[in-house]
Write a protein that holds these residues in place. Structure first.
Motif, mmCIF file in Angstrom:
data_model
loop_
_atom_site.group_PDB
_atom_site.id
_atom_site.type_symbol
_atom_site.label_atom_id
_atom_site.label_comp_id
_atom_site.label_asym_id
_atom_site.label_seq_id
_atom_site.Cartn_x
_atom_site.Cartn_y
_atom_site.Cartn_z
ATOM 1 N N ASP A 44 0.842 -1.199 0.000
ATOM 2 C CA ASP A 44 0.000 0.000 0.000
ATOM 3 C C ASP A 44 0.873 1.243 0.000
ATOM 4 O OD1 ASP A 44 -2.331 -1.339 -0.130
ATOM 5 O OD2 ASP A 44 -2.916 -1.062 1.974
ATOM 6 N N VAL A 45 0.389 2.295 -0.659
ATOM 7 C CA VAL A 45 1.140 3.540 -0.773
ATOM 8 C C VAL A 45 0.266 4.701 -0.327
ATOM 9 C CG1 VAL A 45 2.385 5.098 -2.338
ATOM 10 C CG2 VAL A 45 2.445 2.612 -2.730
ATOM 11 N N LEU A 46 0.842 5.621 0.450
ATOM 12 C CA LEU A 46 0.123 6.845 0.807
ATOM 13 C C LEU A 46 1.105 7.992 0.952
ATOM 14 C CD1 LEU A 46 0.615 7.576 4.030
ATOM 15 C CD2 LEU A 46 -1.071 5.809 4.399
ATOM 16 N N THR A 47 0.584 9.208 0.922
ATOM 17 C CA THR A 47 1.389 10.419 1.097
ATOM 18 C C THR A 47 1.059 11.036 2.452
ATOM 19 O OG1 THR A 47 1.452 10.851 -1.280
ATOM 20 C CG2 THR A 47 1.855 12.721 0.186
ATOM 21 N N PHE A 48 2.102 11.477 3.197
ATOM 22 C CA PHE A 48 1.840 12.098 4.499
ATOM 23 C C PHE A 48 2.878 13.166 4.805
ATOM 24 C CE2 PHE A 48 5.187 9.285 5.512
ATOM 25 C CZ PHE A 48 5.633 9.501 6.806
ATOM 26 N N ASP A 49 2.510 14.048 5.720
ATOM 27 C CA ASP A 49 3.388 15.130 6.177
ATOM 28 C C ASP A 49 4.211 14.593 7.350
ATOM 29 O OD1 ASP A 49 4.556 17.345 7.395
ATOM 30 O OD2 ASP A 49 2.842 18.661 7.001
ATOM 31 N N ILE A 50 5.473 14.295 7.104
ATOM 32 C CA ILE A 50 6.293 13.636 8.126
ATOM 33 C C ILE A 50 6.550 14.536 9.329
ATOM 34 C CG2 ILE A 50 8.559 14.300 7.180
ATOM 35 C CD1 ILE A 50 9.439 11.356 7.807
ATOM 36 N N GLN A 51 6.649 15.854 9.097
ATOM 37 C CA GLN A 51 6.854 16.777 10.211
ATOM 38 C C GLN A 51 5.631 16.812 11.115
ATOM 39 O OE1 GLN A 51 9.653 17.759 10.959
ATOM 40 N NE2 GLN A 51 10.777 18.918 9.432
ATOM 41 N N LYS A 52 4.453 16.872 10.510
ATOM 42 C CA LYS A 52 3.203 16.899 11.273
ATOM 43 C C LYS A 52 2.999 15.585 12.009
ATOM 44 C CE LYS A 52 -1.708 18.036 10.693
ATOM 45 N NZ LYS A 52 -2.770 18.349 9.697
ATOM 46 N N ALA A 53 3.385 14.494 11.356
ATOM 47 C CA ALA A 53 3.205 13.169 11.962
ATOM 48 C C ALA A 53 3.957 13.044 13.279
ATOM 49 C CB ALA A 53 3.669 12.086 10.991
ATOM 50 N N PHE A 54 5.169 13.619 13.329
ATOM 51 C CA PHE A 54 6.004 13.487 14.524
ATOM 52 C C PHE A 54 6.142 14.799 15.289
ATOM 53 C CE2 PHE A 54 7.311 10.002 11.751
ATOM 54 C CZ PHE A 54 7.182 8.930 12.618
ATOM 55 N N ASP A 55 5.197 15.714 15.048
ATOM 56 C CA ASP A 55 5.132 16.978 15.783
ATOM 57 C C ASP A 55 6.471 17.724 15.738
ATOM 58 O OD1 ASP A 55 3.869 18.953 17.267
ATOM 59 O OD2 ASP A 55 4.372 18.038 19.192
ATOM 60 N N ASN A 56 7.060 17.771 14.528
ATOM 61 C CA ASN A 56 8.304 18.514 14.286
ATOM 62 C C ASN A 56 9.451 18.066 15.200
ATOM 63 O OD1 ASN A 56 7.266 20.471 12.255
ATOM 64 N ND2 ASN A 56 5.948 21.082 13.963
ATOM 65 N N ASP A 57 9.472 16.777 15.505
ATOM 66 C CA ASP A 57 10.549 16.210 16.324
ATOM 67 C C ASP A 57 11.745 15.930 15.402
ATOM 68 O OD1 ASP A 57 12.278 14.669 17.848
ATOM 69 O OD2 ASP A 57 10.681 13.563 18.854
ATOM 70 N N ALA A 58 12.670 16.896 15.309
ATOM 71 C CA ALA A 58 13.789 16.796 14.378
ATOM 72 C C ALA A 58 14.641 15.541 14.594
ATOM 73 C CB ALA A 58 14.651 18.050 14.447
ATOM 74 N N PRO A 59 14.997 15.180 15.826
ATOM 75 C CA PRO A 59 15.792 13.956 16.021
ATOM 76 C C PRO A 59 15.066 12.702 15.513
ATOM 77 C CG PRO A 59 15.917 15.337 17.977
ATOM 78 C CD PRO A 59 14.870 15.937 17.098
ATOM 79 N N LYS A 60 13.760 12.646 15.743
ATOM 80 C CA LYS A 60 12.993 11.483 15.295
ATOM 81 C C LYS A 60 12.960 11.416 13.763
ATOM 82 C CE LYS A 60 11.044 8.908 17.262
ATOM 83 N NZ LYS A 60 11.491 7.568 17.682
ATOM 84 N N VAL A 61 12.657 12.553 13.121
ATOM 85 C CA VAL A 61 12.612 12.604 11.652
ATOM 86 C C VAL A 61 13.989 12.290 11.065
ATOM 87 C CG1 VAL A 61 12.230 14.097 9.653
ATOM 88 C CG2 VAL A 61 10.680 14.215 11.617
ATOM 89 N N ALA A 62 15.034 12.847 11.673
ATOM 90 C CA ALA A 62 16.398 12.597 11.194
ATOM 91 C C ALA A 62 16.745 11.118 11.281
ATOM 92 C CB ALA A 62 17.391 13.427 12.009
ATOM 93 N N GLY A 63 16.330 10.468 12.359
ATOM 94 C CA GLY A 63 16.610 9.047 12.525
ATOM 95 C C GLY A 63 15.897 8.191 11.487
ATOM 96 N N LEU A 64 14.647 8.534 11.176
ATOM 97 C CA LEU A 64 13.889 7.759 10.193
ATOM 98 C C LEU A 64 14.467 7.913 8.784
ATOM 99 C CD1 LEU A 64 10.175 8.335 11.265
ATOM 100 C CD2 LEU A 64 11.381 6.147 11.179
ATOM 101 N N LEU A 65 14.910 9.133 8.474
ATOM 102 C CA LEU A 65 15.365 9.417 7.111
ATOM 103 C C LEU A 65 16.878 9.294 6.943
ATOM 104 C CD1 LEU A 65 13.091 12.502 6.344
ATOM 105 C CD2 LEU A 65 12.696 10.102 5.744
#
Length: 451
Positions: free
Chosen positions: A213-234
């Motif tokens: 399955d494929v979907l589009t989402f706002d990764i910043q909104k998903a993690f409430d602008n948690d930069a360390p979390k987003v950086a770790g995922l990407l």
């Protein structure tokens, strides 16, 4: 040599050190001879270089080193003999009018600024009050803890459709503003934990997904602008993650689910040891007991923080602020004026607490013994190990780890300072009035977060 002190005010002084050739010449001669013995120079056999040759080639640098060593030794000895309580470190006062030939005949004069600790009294009594919270386990916290423990000992499955608390192993690809894949953009395959999604609408969109399955989402909104979390995922730098504005395409590669372990004897034995716990009621009681033990620590930290604030507010004294700011700048070359001004109040408050600590220790003749340091280090290591496994490490083995841990000077100093603070807190608690108050864990967390 002549050392004199001039008091600028109650918190500042200048120490003047006059050094004559007869003060430094013996040290310089000795250093030159030692260098001659060790020198390896072309044309001379090892150890046979004439001292006069070393003096001619390296004499001035040796003189500078020995003057600096003599200054340091003399100043420290003077401070110790005069029983001066110095804050920070002495700062040399530069005098552009003084010039020296450094020809082994100079009379030197050096001035040092000192920041002095203030004199003060501290008098706690039963009139001073603090609240000691007795934290009770609420049903929600207990249920959450039991769920996490059961999942820790559960098994991994791969359901067809994602549900709440599942983990999506997915490919994340950066999109352009028009929704197309961003050429040479960010992409990574990572595990996305649904229980960490902060936005409820996005979390709901990730439930019910299946492989491919494929979907589009706002990764910043998903993690409430948690930069360390987003950086770790990407797998990108935190600065880059903080500035990221793009939406991302998520393609599900697999759905992972950690099933909760059954509440059976096998599970109880893994957790507590064979035969120690045999019923669900005993299991719940043990988890409640462990939670309450952790909550005692939470309550104690809150009480210590309140006592810290009470102490700093109770004792009023000034510090040599301008000197301390110059000292901080001198010892931290990268510290900007803006950073200094922004952080100085916190630094000054912590320094005040340190002075209060030292005075209570001195006035009440409180001694810190090695056994106390060892036992606290042992407790701290045990707590760290229990984060990874509920089963305790054998006491003998834990003791060996503690010995190794304390062989590191930085670790030993850290634990010593913690013991020192705990002894001071214990003393203050024995003098002031502690008002006990029952509170649910959820309410206690709200109270702490509001401070």
């Amino acid at each position: 040599m002549n050392i004199t002190q001039e008091k600028v005010d109650a918190l500042n002084a200048v120490v003047k050190i006059n050094i004559n050739p007869e003060d430094y010449q013996p040290r310089v001669d000795k250093a030159i001879k030692e260098n001659a013995k060790k020198a390896k120079l072309p044309g001379f056999r090892p150890g046979m270089v004439p001292a006069s040759h070393i003096k001619r080639m390296y004499g001035k640098s040796i003189l500078v080193d020995e003057i600096n060593n003599l200054l340091s030794d003399s100043l420290n000895k003077y401070i110790d003999e005069q029983k001066l309580e110095v804050l920070g470190q002495p700062l040399p006062k530069l005098d552009d009018d003084k010039e020296y030939n450094w020809d082994f005949n100079d009379n030197f004069e050096f001035n040092y600024e000192l920041g002095l600790a203030p004199e003060f009294n501290i008098d706690f009594s039963s009139k001073d009050k603090a609240t000691q919270y007795v934290i009770k386990v609420d049903d929600e916290t207990l249920a959450s803890r039991i769920k996490n423990i059961r999942r820790s000992y559960g098994k991994m499955t791969n359901p067809d459709v994602s549900a709440d608390d599942d983990v999506l192993y997915a490919e994340l690809v950066q999109l352009s503003p028009d929704g197309s894949v961003f050429e040479d953009g960010i992409s990574n395959t990572a595990s996305v934990r649904l229980d960490q999604i902060k936005d409820e609408a996005i979390k709901a969109s990730l439930i019910g997904l299946k492989k491919d399955d494929v979907l589009t989402f706002d990764i910043q909104k998903a993690f409430d602008n948690d930069a360390p979390k987003v950086a770790g995922l990407l797998k990108i730098e935190e600065d880059e993650a903080a500035d990221l504005k793009s939406n991302f395409q998520l393609t599900v590669k697999n759905v992972n689910r950690l099933e909760e372990s059954d509440l059976n004897q096998e599970f109880f034995d893994k957790l507590f040891g064979e035969g120690t716990v045999t019923t669900e009621a005993e299991f719940t009681a043990r988890i409640t007991e462990e939670l309450e033990a952790m909550m005692v620590q939470d309550s104690e930290r809150k009480l210590q923080d309140d006592i810290y604030k009470l102490s700093v507010a109770k004792v009023e004294f000034n510090l040599p602020d301008e000197f301390l700011k110059r000292w901080l700048k001198a010892t931290n070359e990268k510290l900007t004026d803006e950073e200094l001004e922004g952080g100085y109040n916190d630094f000054a408050t912590n320094l005040k607490w340190t002075l209060i600590e030292n005075k209570i220790i001195k006035d009440n003749k409180i001694e810190i013994k090695y056994e106390e340091v060892f036992e606290l280090a042992k407790v701290r290591l045990d707590q760290q190990f229990r984060m990874y496994s509920p089963q305790p490490i054998p006491d003998e083995q834990l003791g060996q780890y503690t010995v190794q841990y304390l062989q590191n000077k930085e670790n030993a100093n850290k634990i010593f300072e913690e013991v020192k603070a705990l002894r001071v807190f214990d003393f203050i608690k024995s003098v002031i009035t502690l008002d006990k108050k029952d509170i649910l864990f959820t309410d206690f967390n709200k109270l702490v977060s509001e401070k």
